[in-house]
Write a protein that holds these residues in place. Sequence first.
Motif, PDB file in Angstrom:
ATOM      1  N   ARG A  43      55.899  -4.155   8.979  1.00  0.00           N
ATOM      2  CA  ARG A  43      56.538  -4.091  10.291  1.00  0.00           C
ATOM      3  C   ARG A  43      55.900  -5.076  11.263  1.00  0.00           C
ATOM      4  O   ARG A  43      55.857  -4.847  12.459  1.00  0.00           O
ATOM      5  CB  ARG A  43      56.426  -2.667  10.856  1.00  0.00           C
ATOM      6  CG  ARG A  43      57.201  -1.611  10.075  1.00  0.00           C
ATOM      7  CD  ARG A  43      58.711  -1.790  10.236  1.00  0.00           C
ATOM      8  NE  ARG A  43      59.439  -0.640   9.740  1.00  0.00           N
ATOM      9  CZ  ARG A  43      59.815  -0.477   8.477  1.00  0.00           C
ATOM     10  NH1 ARG A  43      59.499  -1.406   7.587  1.00  0.00           N
ATOM     11  NH2 ARG A  43      60.484   0.595   8.112  1.00  0.00           N
ATOM     12  N   GLU A  44      55.381  -6.173  10.783  1.00  0.00           N
ATOM     13  CA  GLU A  44      54.797  -7.190  11.653  1.00  0.00           C
ATOM     14  C   GLU A  44      55.902  -8.094  12.201  1.00  0.00           C
ATOM     15  O   GLU A  44      57.068  -7.960  11.856  1.00  0.00           O
ATOM     16  CB  GLU A  44      53.759  -8.010  10.880  1.00  0.00           C
ATOM     17  CG  GLU A  44      52.612  -7.187  10.305  1.00  0.00           C
ATOM     18  CD  GLU A  44      51.796  -6.483  11.375  1.00  0.00           C
ATOM     19  OE1 GLU A  44      51.695  -7.019  12.501  1.00  0.00           O
ATOM     20  OE2 GLU A  44      51.288  -5.386  11.096  1.00  0.00           O
ATOM     21  N   ASP A  45      55.513  -9.049  13.052  1.00  0.00           N
ATOM     22  CA  ASP A  45      56.490  -9.966  13.630  1.00  0.00           C
ATOM     23  C   ASP A  45      56.860 -11.104  12.690  1.00  0.00           C
ATOM     24  O   ASP A  45      57.594 -12.012  13.074  1.00  0.00           O
ATOM     25  CB  ASP A  45      55.953 -10.561  14.941  1.00  0.00           C
ATOM     26  CG  ASP A  45      56.026  -9.562  16.085  1.00  0.00           C
ATOM     27  OD1 ASP A  45      56.779  -8.576  15.965  1.00  0.00           O
ATOM     28  OD2 ASP A  45      55.326  -9.762  17.090  1.00  0.00           O
ATOM     29  N   GLN A  46      56.339 -11.060  11.497  1.00  0.00           N
ATOM     30  CA  GLN A  46      56.692 -12.054  10.478  1.00  0.00           C
ATOM     31  C   GLN A  46      56.600 -11.408   9.108  1.00  0.00           C
ATOM     32  O   GLN A  46      55.881 -10.438   8.922  1.00  0.00           O
ATOM     33  CB  GLN A  46      55.776 -13.279  10.544  1.00  0.00           C
ATOM     34  CG  GLN A  46      54.374 -13.096  10.004  1.00  0.00           C
ATOM     35  CD  GLN A  46      53.504 -12.167  10.801  1.00  0.00           C
ATOM     36  OE1 GLN A  46      52.900 -11.272  10.232  1.00  0.00           O
ATOM     37  NE2 GLN A  46      53.422 -12.358  12.120  1.00  0.00           N
ATOM     38  N   ALA A 130      72.536  -7.206  -5.084  1.00  0.00           N
ATOM     39  CA  ALA A 130      73.332  -7.797  -6.163  1.00  0.00           C
ATOM     40  C   ALA A 130      73.008  -9.269  -6.364  1.00  0.00           C
ATOM     41  O   ALA A 130      73.046  -9.776  -7.490  1.00  0.00           O
ATOM     42  CB  ALA A 130      74.826  -7.617  -5.863  1.00  0.00           C
ATOM     43  N   ALA A 131      72.687  -9.960  -5.277  1.00  0.00           N
ATOM     44  CA  ALA A 131      72.385 -11.388  -5.354  1.00  0.00           C
ATOM     45  C   ALA A 131      70.945 -11.663  -5.756  1.00  0.00           C
ATOM     46  O   ALA A 131      70.577 -12.815  -6.000  1.00  0.00           O
ATOM     47  CB  ALA A 131      72.679 -12.059  -4.012  1.00  0.00           C
ATOM     48  N   GLY A 132      70.111 -10.624  -5.799  1.00  0.00           N
ATOM     49  CA  GLY A 132      68.713 -10.803  -6.185  1.00  0.00           C
ATOM     50  C   GLY A 132      67.829 -11.340  -5.082  1.00  0.00           C
ATOM     51  O   GLY A 132      66.811 -11.974  -5.354  1.00  0.00           O
ATOM     52  N   VAL A 133      68.198 -11.067  -3.812  1.00  0.00           N
ATOM     53  CA  VAL A 133      67.387 -11.510  -2.680  1.00  0.00           C
ATOM     54  C   VAL A 133      66.968 -10.293  -1.857  1.00  0.00           C
ATOM     55  O   VAL A 133      67.527  -9.207  -2.011  1.00  0.00           O
ATOM     56  CB  VAL A 133      68.141 -12.512  -1.781  1.00  0.00           C
ATOM     57  CG1 VAL A 133      68.519 -13.751  -2.556  1.00  0.00           C
ATOM     58  CG2 VAL A 133      69.384 -11.865  -1.176  1.00  0.00           C
ATOM     59  N   ARG A 134      66.004 -10.496  -0.957  1.00  0.00           N
ATOM     60  CA  ARG A 134      65.567  -9.435  -0.055  1.00  0.00           C
ATOM     61  C   ARG A 134      65.736  -9.875   1.390  1.00  0.00           C
ATOM     62  O   ARG A 134      65.443 -11.036   1.725  1.00  0.00           O
ATOM     63  CB  ARG A 134      64.095  -9.078  -0.297  1.00  0.00           C
ATOM     64  CG  ARG A 134      63.818  -8.432  -1.638  1.00  0.00           C
ATOM     65  CD  ARG A 134      62.391  -7.908  -1.682  1.00  0.00           C
ATOM     66  NE  ARG A 134      62.207  -6.806  -0.716  1.00  0.00           N
ATOM     67  CZ  ARG A 134      61.014  -6.285  -0.421  1.00  0.00           C
ATOM     68  NH1 ARG A 134      59.913  -6.781  -0.981  1.00  0.00           N
ATOM     69  NH2 ARG A 134      60.922  -5.294   0.433  1.00  0.00           N
ATOM     70  N   ILE A 135      66.203  -8.958   2.229  1.00  0.00           N
ATOM     71  CA  ILE A 135      66.239  -9.192   3.676  1.00  0.00           C
ATOM     72  C   ILE A 135      64.891  -8.721   4.202  1.00  0.00           C
ATOM     73  O   ILE A 135      64.597  -7.521   4.224  1.00  0.00           O
ATOM     74  CB  ILE A 135      67.393  -8.430   4.327  1.00  0.00           C
ATOM     75  CG1 ILE A 135      68.730  -8.901   3.738  1.00  0.00           C
ATOM     76  CG2 ILE A 135      67.386  -8.626   5.845  1.00  0.00           C
ATOM     77  CD1 ILE A 135      69.931  -8.090   4.173  1.00  0.00           C
ATOM     78  N   VAL A 136      64.049  -9.666   4.617  1.00  0.00           N
ATOM     79  CA  VAL A 136      62.643  -9.346   4.852  1.00  0.00           C
ATOM     80  C   VAL A 136      62.231  -9.355   6.312  1.00  0.00           C
ATOM     81  O   VAL A 136      61.148  -8.884   6.660  1.00  0.00           O
ATOM     82  CB  VAL A 136      61.733 -10.319   4.059  1.00  0.00           C
ATOM     83  CG1 VAL A 136      61.919 -10.125   2.561  1.00  0.00           C
ATOM     84  CG2 VAL A 136      62.004 -11.766   4.454  1.00  0.00           C
ATOM     85  N   THR A 137      63.048  -9.888   7.195  1.00  0.00           N
ATOM     86  CA  THR A 137      62.708  -9.907   8.616  1.00  0.00           C
ATOM     87  C   THR A 137      63.986 -10.097   9.416  1.00  0.00           C
ATOM     88  O   THR A 137      65.032 -10.462   8.860  1.00  0.00           O
ATOM     89  CB  THR A 137      61.690 -11.027   8.933  1.00  0.00           C
ATOM     90  OG1 THR A 137      61.198 -10.876  10.260  1.00  0.00           O
ATOM     91  CG2 THR A 137      62.303 -12.402   8.767  1.00  0.00           C
ATOM     92  N   GLY A 138      63.913  -9.831  10.721  1.00  0.00           N
ATOM     93  CA  GLY A 138      65.117  -9.968  11.525  1.00  0.00           C
ATOM     94  C   GLY A 138      64.861  -9.716  12.995  1.00  0.00           C
ATOM     95  O   GLY A 138      63.717  -9.588  13.445  1.00  0.00           O
ATOM     96  N   ASP A 139      65.954  -9.629  13.749  1.00  0.00           N
ATOM     97  CA  ASP A 139      65.863  -9.436  15.192  1.00  0.00           C
ATOM     98  C   ASP A 139      67.157  -8.785  15.660  1.00  0.00           C
ATOM     99  O   ASP A 139      68.221  -8.949  15.031  1.00  0.00           O
ATOM    100  CB  ASP A 139      65.661 -10.779  15.899  1.00  0.00           C
ATOM    101  CG  ASP A 139      65.460 -10.616  17.395  1.00  0.00           C
ATOM    102  OD1 ASP A 139      64.579  -9.830  17.779  1.00  0.00           O
ATOM    103  OD2 ASP A 139      66.206 -11.245  18.162  1.00  0.00           O
TER     104      ASP A 139
END
Length: 347
Positions: A43-46, A130-139
């Motif tokens: 849960r960091e800013d990056q 399904a695409a084999g990726v991760r959503i790892v950060t956002g805003d």
Amino acid sequence: MNMTTRVSRLRGDRVTLAHGGGGRAMRDLIEEVFTDVFRPPGREDQARLTSEALQEAGAQLAFTTDGYVVTPVEFPGGDIGKLAVCGTVNDLAVGGARPLWLSASFIIEEGCEIALLRRIAATMAAEAEAAGVRIVTGDTKVVEKGGCDTLFVTTSGVGAIPPGRDIAAVNIRPGDVAIVNGVLGDHGATILAARGDLALSTPIESDCAALGHLMEDVIAAAPGMRAARDLTRGGLASALNEMAAEAGVTVELSDEALPIRPEVRGMCEILGLDPLYLANEGRAVLFVPEAQAEAALAAMRARPEGEGAAVVGRAVTAGRIPVVTKTAFGGTRIVDMLVGEQLPRIC
């Protein structure tokens, strides 16, 4: 603790300006709608990330970003979240990269239904898996009513290009075959019908799909692949004009070889549109040496997102016109770069 056991702390069924104010309301919205679904690492800013794919000698980092402002935000075959994930994955994949990580930024209009946000977040999580990726950060930002149209999404993507892989338009040579992985124009036609402005009714659904797995299969089957582009705004015509200009070749198409649904052709005839310029969100054009064309076609057709794959033309020695097509009547017409945009807010 998952969403099935935790009592929701959100109050009301719509987003308010308080949800963008940086306090508890914002934290509750972000945690319950987004991070509980995406499950980013920390849960960091990056995001702090490592991958063996980037440790290989000669591997390259691929990075891309795109914004999505489609209206309506939900449509047959997808929604703005699916577009955002698939579009960014595809921008990486057509350059030969193996997509790894995504970021996601949300601009939310005051009054947006929280249930809508939940549906879009769930779609994004499913498409990423399904695409084999991760959503790892956002805003997340909330703007006042009228500050945007329901919801805008911006995604960035990072991928790894394996050592020795060089897929770029400048590599196209005369004699190379142009292949698309399915029917053209479905996304543009779907969005036009979904808006309801023209009282059109059609069973067409968006072609929105992630192409990372397809690209890897085609590269394995046709290792001499020269170049690839995903066919988004401006459609096949604009993509081919860009590629022909970069490679210094002319691309010759055949009208009869272009895979376009009769419903899409009919809609275009009624409205005076050209299907070659309609947007796609799960289609790419690939150039491969002629000797590897059949292998590339077979690899595409073995996957759901490539069932309608077809050879549509070939590269030839550069002429005065970058892209032309042979008509059913034996003539030739120019396929120029799109000037302006046939349909706004398409992705």
